[in-house]
Write an enzyme that holds these catalytic residues in place. Structure first.
Site, mmCIF file in Angstrom:
data_model
loop_
_atom_site.group_PDB
_atom_site.id
_atom_site.type_symbol
_atom_site.label_atom_id
_atom_site.label_comp_id
_atom_site.label_asym_id
_atom_site.label_seq_id
_atom_site.Cartn_x
_atom_site.Cartn_y
_atom_site.Cartn_z
ATOM 1 N N GLU A 56 39.760 35.156 -40.782
ATOM 2 C CA GLU A 56 38.809 35.924 -39.918
ATOM 3 C C GLU A 56 39.446 37.150 -39.940
ATOM 4 O O GLU A 56 40.532 37.687 -39.742
ATOM 5 C CB GLU A 56 38.981 35.295 -38.716
ATOM 6 C CG GLU A 56 38.080 36.123 -37.442
ATOM 7 C CD GLU A 56 38.513 35.491 -36.156
ATOM 8 O OE1 GLU A 56 37.699 35.893 -35.136
ATOM 9 O OE2 GLU A 56 39.418 34.526 -36.149
ATOM 10 N N GLU B 12 35.157 39.457 -26.671
ATOM 11 C CA GLU B 12 36.249 38.661 -26.214
ATOM 12 C C GLU B 12 36.626 38.938 -24.575
ATOM 13 O O GLU B 12 37.481 39.795 -24.834
ATOM 14 C CB GLU B 12 37.191 38.385 -27.171
ATOM 15 C CG GLU B 12 36.500 37.869 -28.473
ATOM 16 C CD GLU B 12 38.084 37.704 -29.357
ATOM 17 O OE1 GLU B 12 38.099 36.567 -30.037
ATOM 18 O OE2 GLU B 12 39.043 38.260 -29.323
#
Length: 377
Positions: A157, A240
């Site tokens: 990622e 996030e």
């Protein structure tokens, strides 16, 4: 009693005036009709499609507290984000918009997964809206895997932190600084237990940027966290949040992946596409039209052509002819309509579009035809 001619003329005149008034009222009502309602998604992993090609997902996984996102024509905003989680652990969710595949949910018409060594460029554009009173990052995620998987967690990622608010930090530790895409970044590496993570953290908040995803992919490959025969499976932009987060917004998002870097974009082993683009404009205050001619300077016909380019900041497409344009700002791809899908060797195809702009007007810096850079006439 029989009506006189004068009375009949008067009645007809009044009736005509009434019809004219009704038509005017109808036109005003049509002009002021409310726009299409935005779509609200509150299900834990609920999603919806925008622009006919990207997926907006709620993706609440770290908390049981309610969270809702409202999908707009060009992005989304977080409209409810209750609760909080400890800032020394994982965030509570990742509301985002993406191109590609996420746990078998693939965006319409995507060409992902795509092998890295076949991708010539992956232009993208993002505009964020930030709020106070919350702890969060604004994160752009790039997912890589040794296989073209569409069903779950990938091997590596890549995270681009456009903004960091509060006492939070990326996974792992800071290992370097790097210049990517003309900007300076902190580089962090680590593992979350499921996959490797490499994070690029902006030293100060970035509210919007147009860039090439492959610049960051190349960094991951150079640092041994991916290989050129791996696959790009998705690109995602969102937030996030650890605490609160209502009001955070992705104002606009675009993503295009141009393939053909490993050979002929039209087929394995064939000749590389050669092309030339003529980009003529007519510009007035706040608006413009662009007439684009694509010439195939190669020796073989190009079928199903796709012309990629990035509109300068402040420009927005409002309409097009002789082509279908993906996205309205940032990275744009023009695809043919039924009657002009082939460009013969030595031949041309043309299309055009109209748009608006703010600030100084400029032309796109470059063009790619099916992933191969073109010269500009």
């Amino acid at each position: 009693m029989r009506s006189s001619p004068h009375r009949l003329r008067t009645v007809r005149a009044l009736f005509g005036a009434l019809l004219t008034t009704l038509a005017t009222v109808a036109a005003l009502l049509a002009a002021t009709a409310p726009a299409r309602a935005d779509t609200v998604v509150c299900e834990q992993f609920g999603s919806t499609v925008i622009q006919g090609r990207y997926v907006v997902q709620n993706n609440r996984w770290g908390t049981s507290a309610p969270q809702c996102v409202t999908a707009t024509d060009t992005g989304f905003r977080v409209t409810q984000a209750d609760g909080s989680v400890p800032t020394n652990g994982a965030p509570k969710s990742y509301p985002s918009v993406f191109n590609g595949c996420h746990y078998t949910n693939c965006s319409p018409g995507t060409n992902l997964p795509a092998r890295l060594d076949t991708i010539s460029s992956a232009p993208s554009s993002i505009s964020y809206g930030y709020v106070s009173g919350a702890v969060y990052n604004a994160s752009y995620d790039i997912w890589l895997d040794p296989t073209p998987r569409t069903d779950g967690v990938n091997r590596t990622e890549i995270m681009i932190w456009f903004n960091r608010v509060g006492p939070i930090q990326p996974i792992g530790s800071r290992v370097a600084t790097a210049s990517v895409g003309g900007r300076s970044w902190e580089v962090w590496t680590g593992s979350n237990g499921s996959n490797d993570v490499i994070s690029f953290v902006a030293p100060s908040a970035i509210s919007g940027w147009s860039f090439d995803v492959m610049d960051f992919v190349d960094q991951a490959v150079a640092r041994g966290m991916a290989q050129s025969n791996w696959y790009l499976t998705s690109v995602q932009a969102g937030f996030e949040p650890w605490q609160n987060g209502a009001g955070l917004a992705v104002n606009s998002f675009s993503s295009t992946v141009n393939t053909g870097g490993g050979g002929d974009p039209g087929g394995p082993g064939g000749p590389a596409t050669a092309c030339q683009v003529t980009y003529g404009t007519s510009v007035w205050q706040g608006g413009f039209t662009a007439d684009v001619t694509v010439k195939n300077t190669g020796s073989a016909a190009v079928d199903g052509w796709r012309l990629g380019f990035t509109l300068p900041s402040g420009q927005r497409v409002t309409g097009a002819w002789n082509a279908t344009l993906s996205g309205t700002s940032g990275a744009v791809t023009a695809s043919p309509v039924a009657h002009n899908a082939r460009i013969a060797a030595g031949g041309t195809q043309s299309f055009g579009f109209q748009g608006t702009y703010s600030g100084a007007f400029a032309k796109p810096a470059g063009f790619t035809l099916n992933g191969t850079p073109c010269s500009v006439a």
